[in-house]
Scaffold this motif. Structure first.
Motif, PDB file in Angstrom:
ATOM      1  N   ALA A   3       0.840  -1.200   0.000  1.00 44.04           N
ATOM      2  CA  ALA A   3       0.000   0.000   0.000  1.00 44.04           C
ATOM      3  C   ALA A   3       0.870   1.243   0.000  1.00 44.04           C
ATOM      4  CB  ALA A   3      -0.913  -0.003   1.225  1.00 44.04           C
ATOM      5  N   GLY A   4       0.652   2.103  -0.970  1.00 43.58           N
ATOM      6  CA  GLY A   4       1.422   3.335  -1.050  1.00 43.58           C
ATOM      7  C   GLY A   4       0.536   4.504  -1.398  1.00 43.58           C
ATOM      8  N   GLU A   5       1.185   5.632  -1.613  1.00 43.83           N
ATOM      9  CA  GLU A   5       0.508   6.887  -1.915  1.00 43.83           C
ATOM     10  C   GLU A   5      -0.456   6.776  -3.101  1.00 43.83           C
ATOM     11  OE1 GLU A   5       1.447  11.252  -0.908  1.00 43.83           O
ATOM     12  OE2 GLU A   5       2.537   9.488  -0.292  1.00 43.83           O
ATOM     13  N   GLU A   6      -0.003   6.081  -4.172  1.00 46.80           N
ATOM     14  CA  GLU A   6      -0.801   6.035  -5.400  1.00 46.80           C
ATOM     15  C   GLU A   6      -2.090   5.230  -5.199  1.00 46.80           C
ATOM     16  OE1 GLU A   6       2.096   4.677  -4.712  1.00 46.80           O
ATOM     17  OE2 GLU A   6       1.503   2.595  -4.928  1.00 46.80           O
ATOM     18  N   LEU A   7      -2.103   4.356  -4.219  1.00 42.33           N
ATOM     19  CA  LEU A   7      -3.308   3.581  -3.921  1.00 42.33           C
ATOM     20  C   LEU A   7      -4.207   4.359  -2.951  1.00 42.33           C
ATOM     21  CD1 LEU A   7      -4.337   0.748  -4.661  1.00 42.33           C
ATOM     22  CD2 LEU A   7      -3.289  -0.108  -2.564  1.00 42.33           C
ATOM     23  N   ALA A   8      -3.592   4.993  -1.970  1.00 43.80           N
ATOM     24  CA  ALA A   8      -4.343   5.635  -0.884  1.00 43.80           C
ATOM     25  C   ALA A   8      -4.881   7.010  -1.269  1.00 43.80           C
ATOM     26  CB  ALA A   8      -3.459   5.742   0.358  1.00 43.80           C
TER      27      ALA A   8
END
Ligand SMILES: Cc1cc2nc3c(=O)[nH]c(=O)nc-3n(C[C@H](O)[C@H](O)[C@H](O)COP(=O)(O)OP(=O)(O)OC[C@H]3O[C@@H](n4cnc5c(N)ncnc54)[C@H](O)[C@@H]3O)c2cc1C
Ligand SMILES: Nc1ncnc2c1ncn2[C@@H]1O[C@H](COP(=O)(O)O)[C@@H](O)[C@H]1O
Lengths: 262, 326
Positions: free
Chosen positions: B46-51
């Protein structure tokens, strides 16, 4: 290995279940039976024993009214060696969280290596008691397990989750809810049915089981029922009893054509 | 102010559709309560582009916690920490297996009230009231919370994912301690697809089979009928028969399978359990063939045939063929 199996008394499937409008609780009158999903948990315990893993004891545990004793007899006839019944008016109306806490208190005293449950109770349908119990006991847990192999101090479990089948290794002691596809429960032998009442059955009050009364019962439950209402009305479908199959098929075809589905 | 923390399940770089629904619902409720909805993601993937994009569904903030994926107890640890630190009043989950396990574990950890299978939530006097169908959906109960934190676990497809057009959520990484028992379970293999990869989601007509087919070969009856309809028809199954290895997982309808809404759904030998119903109830037309007149599916089908599928389905297949040939 010592296994505790959680079992519950539920209204018989043939009985129309209903809610007491005054209390919002299940009307528990009428025929009752061992929750059918729990027979899979007992069978799973038996298969571990018969599969060669030494199992010293299989203990059936229930929390419920006096009548639940019959359910324990049934559990014993299916293979449990003895049973424990937590029976106390103070427990009535407990929600899932409170029920799970109370069961965990009893289990703590038993200190099992494995706690097995059914995938759901036929009346409560919460699917969650296992996760609550596990959290209180600080044990790893999985629900809906359909394959379980004992590998020394761990279990290799398979279950279907959101994205397909998962295989998970779980160290013992653990709490596992089994899905109904895990096995085909046996029928009890006549001898087992006759002998069930002679096996030890321990009845405990809430206090004797080490349950803090401030944490159980309807008034202490965090989730509180306030109303019950009818579901949104959908016009009832048309029902055809199949007597003459050719005629039935004609009716289906006409129905399909009317809706331009064919 | 009452803030709501929503669990966002993700897999292979995508947020689960039901979690998106839960975020949307959380945002709607938080607005009514005068607070904010925040999402929490757990996992090393989970990273920025998902969140960040969760902002479009109404999440003001997205918290990311690292940890093993696909298991409930690590998420309980992360959410308990976030709720204690952040003072959330409610935790919200979309439908699904993990949501049930996490929500229940969290209830035990926090001494919180929990309601599952929730189909609707409303605000009354600054508090959430959850609606839960009971007794095979024959009644709906309303539940309020008397605990400092309330936990709501939605039913599959109960909450609709709605993009509100807002910008990205503020992403924040959080730390928590993995409890000893959460480390006792490890994922060996996740998301295994058993059986052939069949496509049922685009079908206009679905012929679905359940345990009532009696044996794996029973699916031939469904396949013949689907073929008779021709064109865009497919065969689907219940979990009972998929778990038994009679039919591929890719064809499973329901809570842990697919959600479909074809023009016609014909169920043969299917009881109509809630977990199946949630995946097909929005089909335009539902026909059920079941020999038990008390089967729950007769409560929500449009045309119900009480009878033996072994007698009815072959004749229906012939009749459909004949009609289409004519
Ligand atoms: C967490 C969780 C997730 C789940 N996810 C799913 C899911 O994604 N999808 C799903 O489907 N289920 C799911 N289930 C399981 C669900 O609860 C039911 O157990 C399942 O849907 C039952 O499948 P069935 O209808 O094939 O079998 P049964 O319930 O056994 O029904 C078989 C039916 O066939 C009828 N029948 C038998 N013989 C004949 C005959 N000759 N002619 C006509 N009728 C006949 C019987 O009367 C009966 O009604 C889930 C359960 C849980 C707890
Ligand atoms: N009162 C109870 N006593 C013992 N076991 C229970 C009780 N309630 C639920 N269980 C167990 O928890 C499982 C899941 O129940 P539920 O979460 O209510 O769907 C059941 O199959 C039982 O094994």
């Amino acid at each position: 290995m010592k296994i505790c199996v959680l079992v519950k008394e539920v209204p018989d499937a043939a009985v129309e279940k209903r809610i007491d409008p005054a209390t919002g609780r299940m009307d528990r009158s009428g025929e009752k039976n061992l929750n059918p999903y729990d027979t899979h948990a007992i069978e799973a315990a038996m298969q571990i024993r018969e599969g060669g893993t030494p199992v010293e004891e299989i203990v059936a545990v229930t929390m419920g009214p006096e009548s639940a004793e019959r359910t324990l007899h049934k559990a014993v006839s299916l293979g449990a060696d003895r049973s424990v019944h937590i029976c106390d008016d103070a427990l009535a109306g407990s929600d899932v969280a409170a029920t799970g806490y109370a069961l965990a208190q009893v289990l703590r005293g038993e200190s099992p290596d494995l706690v097995l449950l059914g995938q759901q109770s036929d009346d409560g349908e919460c699917y969650t008691i296992g996760a609550v119990v596990a959290e209180h006991l600080r044990m790893p847990s999985l629900t809906q397990v359909i394959k379980m192999d004992v590998e020394s101090d761990a279990l290799r479990c398979e279950r279907q989750a959101e994205y397909g089948y998962d295989t998970v290794a779980v160290k013992l002691p653990a709490v596992i809810s089994v899905g109904d596809a895990i096995n085909e429960p046996r029928y009890p032998s006549l001898k087992a049915i006759m002998g069930a009442k002679k096996k030890p059955l321990q009845r405990l009050s809430a206090a004797e089981a080490g349950i803090d009364l401030a944490k159980v019962g309807g008034e202490s439950s965090g989730a509180h029922w306030i109303a019950v209402m009818p579901p949104p009305q959908k016009p009832p479908g048309e029902i055809i009893e199949d007597e003459d199959t050719n005629e039935t098929v004609e009716k289906i075809l006409a129905w399909l054509e009317q809706r331009k589905l064919i | 102010m009452s803030n709501i923390l929503v669990y966002a399940l993700h897999y292979e770089g995508q947020i689960n559709k039901n979690s998106l629904g839960a975020v949307s619902e959380g945002a709607r409720l938080a607005a009514e309560l005068g607070g904010e909805a925040h999402a929490l993601l757990v996992g090393d993937q989970a990273g920025e582009e998902l969140a960040g994009p969760l902002g479009a569904y109404g999440a003001k903030k997205a918290l990311i916690a690292s940890g093993p994926e696909g298991l409930a107890q690590p998420v309980v640890d992360a959410m308990a920490k976030a709720i204690t630190d952040g003072g959330y009043k409610y935790a919200l989950f979309g439908g699904g297996l993990l949501g049930f396990e996490i929500g229940a574990g969290l209830a035990a950890r926090l001494g919180a009230g929990v309601v599952m299978e929730v189909t609707g939530v409303r605000v009354q006097e600054g508090k959430l009231i959850a609606q839960r169908p009971i007794l095979g959906d024959s009644a709906i109960s309303e539940i309020e919370f008397r605990s400092p934190v309330g936990i709501v676990i939605g039913r599959l497809n109960a909450f609709e994912a709605k993009e509100s057009g807002a910008g990205a959520a503020a992403v924040q990484r959080i730390d928590y301690e993995l409890s000893a028992h959460a480390q006792q379970a490890t994922m060996v293999k996740r998301g295994e697809q058993r059986g052939a990869d069949v496509d049922i989601e685009g079908a206009d007509i679905i012929v679905a089979g359940g345990r009532g087919l009696g044996k794996p070969e029973g699916f031939q009856l469904c396949e013949d009928l689907a073929a008779a309809f021709g064109g865009n028809a497919a065969v689907a199954a219940t979990r009972a028969v998929v778990d038994a290895g009679w039919y591929p997982y890719a064809a499973q309808i329901g809570q842990t399978g697919k959600t479909v809404s074809p023009k016609l759904y014909l169920a043969a030998g299917i009881s109509g359990a809630i977990q199946h119903k949630v995946g097909m109830q929005s089909s335009e037309n539902i026909i059920a063939i079941n020999k038990d007149s008390n089967a729950p599916i007769f409560e929500f089908c449009d045309l119900g045939i009480v009878g033996d599928l072994n007698k009815i389905v072959p004749k229906l297949t012939e009749a459909v063929k004949a009609r289409r040939g004519a």
